[in-house]
Design a protein around this motif. Sequence first.
Motif, mmCIF file in Angstrom:
data_model
loop_
_atom_site.group_PDB
_atom_site.id
_atom_site.type_symbol
_atom_site.label_atom_id
_atom_site.label_comp_id
_atom_site.label_asym_id
_atom_site.label_seq_id
_atom_site.Cartn_x
_atom_site.Cartn_y
_atom_site.Cartn_z
ATOM 1 N N ILE A 69 0.947 -1.089 -0.064
ATOM 2 C CA ILE A 69 -0.153 -0.213 -0.050
ATOM 3 C C ILE A 69 0.913 0.971 -0.089
ATOM 4 N N HIS A 70 1.855 1.310 0.432
ATOM 5 C CA HIS A 70 2.894 2.467 1.192
ATOM 6 C C HIS A 70 4.173 2.728 0.024
ATOM 7 N N GLY A 71 4.539 0.997 -0.267
ATOM 8 C CA GLY A 71 5.573 1.454 -0.506
ATOM 9 C C GLY A 71 6.977 0.592 0.245
ATOM 10 N N TYR A 72 7.554 1.291 0.338
ATOM 11 C CA TYR A 72 8.551 1.365 2.130
ATOM 12 C C TYR A 72 8.282 1.836 2.801
ATOM 13 N N ILE A 73 8.100 0.974 4.224
ATOM 14 C CA ILE A 73 7.815 2.372 4.964
ATOM 15 C C ILE A 73 9.455 1.753 6.428
ATOM 16 N N GLU A 74 8.951 2.954 6.700
ATOM 17 C CA GLU A 74 10.359 2.786 7.744
ATOM 18 C C GLU A 74 10.019 2.590 8.800
ATOM 19 N N VAL A 75 10.978 1.311 10.173
ATOM 20 C CA VAL A 75 10.613 1.591 11.033
ATOM 21 C C VAL A 75 11.588 2.174 11.975
ATOM 22 N N PRO A 76 11.351 3.272 13.437
ATOM 23 C CA PRO A 76 12.877 3.419 13.213
ATOM 24 C C PRO A 76 13.469 2.758 14.849
ATOM 25 N N ASP A 77 14.414 2.446 14.906
ATOM 26 C CA ASP A 77 14.953 1.723 15.870
ATOM 27 C C ASP A 77 14.165 1.049 17.408
ATOM 28 N N LYS A 78 14.011 2.496 18.134
ATOM 29 C CA LYS A 78 13.367 2.212 19.069
ATOM 30 C C LYS A 78 11.601 1.824 18.965
ATOM 31 N N LEU A 79 11.245 1.574 17.753
ATOM 32 C CA LEU A 79 10.112 0.749 17.447
ATOM 33 C C LEU A 79 10.279 -0.156 17.034
ATOM 34 N N LEU A 80 10.878 -0.698 16.441
ATOM 35 C CA LEU A 80 11.951 -2.018 16.326
ATOM 36 C C LEU A 80 11.230 -2.667 17.507
ATOM 37 N N ARG A 81 11.953 -2.605 18.564
ATOM 38 C CA ARG A 81 11.679 -3.139 19.820
ATOM 39 C C ARG A 81 10.426 -3.791 20.258
ATOM 40 N N ILE A 82 9.614 -2.972 19.234
ATOM 41 C CA ILE A 82 8.012 -3.132 19.982
ATOM 42 C C ILE A 82 7.273 -4.068 18.678
ATOM 43 N N VAL A 83 8.181 -4.137 17.371
ATOM 44 C CA VAL A 83 7.588 -4.905 16.330
ATOM 45 C C VAL A 83 8.050 -5.919 16.477
ATOM 46 N N SER A 84 9.733 -6.030 17.001
ATOM 47 C CA SER A 84 9.800 -7.479 17.121
ATOM 48 C C SER A 84 9.525 -8.439 18.722
ATOM 49 N N SER A 85 8.100 -7.438 19.234
ATOM 50 C CA SER A 85 8.139 -8.161 21.182
ATOM 51 C C SER A 85 6.589 -9.539 20.422
ATOM 52 N N PRO A 86 7.149 -10.861 21.259
ATOM 53 C CA PRO A 86 5.914 -12.008 20.346
ATOM 54 C C PRO A 86 4.351 -11.275 20.388
ATOM 55 N N LEU A 87 3.637 -10.116 21.893
ATOM 56 C CA LEU A 87 2.677 -9.231 21.898
ATOM 57 C C LEU A 87 2.080 -8.500 20.449
ATOM 58 N N PHE A 88 3.318 -7.572 20.022
ATOM 59 C CA PHE A 88 2.795 -7.218 18.701
ATOM 60 C C PHE A 88 2.785 -8.431 17.390
ATOM 61 N N GLN A 89 3.867 -8.949 17.115
ATOM 62 C CA GLN A 89 3.831 -10.696 16.340
ATOM 63 C C GLN A 89 2.514 -11.214 16.131
ATOM 64 N N ARG A 90 1.899 -11.723 17.500
ATOM 65 C CA ARG A 90 0.714 -12.183 17.556
ATOM 66 C C ARG A 90 -0.181 -11.900 16.747
ATOM 67 N N LEU A 91 -0.233 -10.277 15.995
ATOM 68 C CA LEU A 91 -0.673 -9.364 15.814
ATOM 69 C C LEU A 91 -0.929 -10.372 13.789
ATOM 70 N N ARG A 92 -0.220 -11.100 13.377
ATOM 71 C CA ARG A 92 0.070 -11.817 12.964
ATOM 72 C C ARG A 92 -1.120 -12.884 11.907
ATOM 73 N N TYR A 93 -1.885 -12.586 13.647
ATOM 74 C CA TYR A 93 -2.243 -13.914 13.569
ATOM 75 C C TYR A 93 -3.628 -13.839 13.568
ATOM 76 N N ILE A 94 -4.448 -12.239 13.021
ATOM 77 C CA ILE A 94 -5.352 -11.973 13.710
ATOM 78 C C ILE A 94 -6.005 -11.403 12.614
ATOM 79 N N LYS A 95 -6.728 -11.835 11.981
ATOM 80 C CA LYS A 95 -7.297 -11.538 10.217
ATOM 81 C C LYS A 95 -8.442 -9.959 10.493
ATOM 82 N N GLN A 96 -7.838 -9.076 9.487
ATOM 83 C CA GLN A 96 -7.986 -7.543 9.476
ATOM 84 C C GLN A 96 -9.323 -7.727 9.750
ATOM 85 N N THR A 97 -9.971 -8.431 8.634
ATOM 86 C CA THR A 97 -11.451 -8.181 8.554
ATOM 87 C C THR A 97 -12.325 -9.441 8.367
ATOM 88 N N ALA A 98 -12.224 -10.018 9.738
ATOM 89 C CA ALA A 98 -12.262 -11.937 10.075
ATOM 90 C C ALA A 98 -12.971 -12.766 8.502
#
Length: 415
Positions: A8-37
């Motif tokens: 959708i947006h091309g390249y998304i830049e994730v700052p280093d501080k936010l990478l730690r959030i992205v890498s957390s298991p609780l955020f990675q969990r969202l890979r397994y929740i469908k957006q539109t059921a």
Amino acid sequence: MKLIRDPIHGYIEVPDKLLRIVSSPLFQRLRYIKQTALAYMVYPGMNHTRFEHSLGVMYLSMEFFKYIKANSSLDFPLPEHEFIELIGATAMLHDIGHLPFSHTFENALFVAKRVYGLNVFEKDKKTHVILGTKLIEEGFSSELERSFKDLGDPVKFISRVLMETPSNSEEKLANLIISNFIDADRSDYLLRDSYYAGVGYGRFDIERLKRFLLFENGMLTVMNKALPIVEQFLLARMYMFQNVYFHNVVGLYNAILSQAIAHLLRDGYISVPETPEEFLYFVDNIIFSNLLKVRKELTNALMYRQGFKRIKIDPSIECIRFLDSMRDEIYEDMRVSDGLFVYHEFNDVPYREEKDEAVYILSPHGVERLKQVSPLIRSLSEIRKVVFGYHEGAEKLGRKYERILSDCESGKEDA
């Protein structure tokens, strides 16, 4: 910084501080929740998840702030670089509390409480927000405090923004960027959902829109030259709700899924998680792995689209108001049928103006509310639809509601 390739947006830049959030298991969990059921039951491409949506909202919120800063006279005490990343973190975490199949699980909680009398935590579409703020406080606080130690209390900042209870100008701006009539959240899901559905309804010129935003006197405002894009945005949202999110067959299968989830809650096979550890594995697959524990009619419908029929009468607004008066009877029929008769309501207001809630346009006459300058937007009205469905084993109830709807449409309900 990390680059993530996004359709959708091309390249998304994730700052280093936010990478730690992205890498957390609780955020990675969202890979397994469908957006539109279960929208994929009608639009097969709609298998995208809350994970990529959350990254998209993070990206757009930071983009919005960048242009707002350039166009406005901001006088915030917070360091700009730190503040923009805190907005990004807030946006990234805005959906962290979603349960399996997103809003359909929230509807299932309503069914469990209203139809089956269960004592479950249910706050309509705010359920995931309340659960999310609790999850942020318990699962992300140490990381956020370490990353944003120079910004006071980042956890309280994020919680107040997501709960829409800002206490200062910085929090109010963040709230308006992430959750507003024209915001980063809606911008991303309209573009993203439209793309994966394979339809054009949700498209609008995001690149032009974000360049004409400003924040003055506590109001997020759009420059007059971008008025056509604002209209395009709100029309895109209306068309997506009418044609995709509120598609009758999508509604039917989400209603069946709500019944299945309510049965699993009722029979003690699942429960709403209360701790970060319990959240980690509470994803879409937990529902499908338990489907054999509900009655086979629901399982076959959800797995193979078998057994259920939709009553093919789309009632008028007048009939929907009549159905409101017999809602208790409808819920009782749902309970007695034990999920073989389903009813689902759709409701959305594309745009409204109440008190301080409005889209503000910077026109040659000053700052005006959108409806003052756009006859097109003044014409938008509430969208209400209902869907009735029944399994072959509940045909008697199906015929009952076919008669009710037919009589209502012909004006016989007053007889």
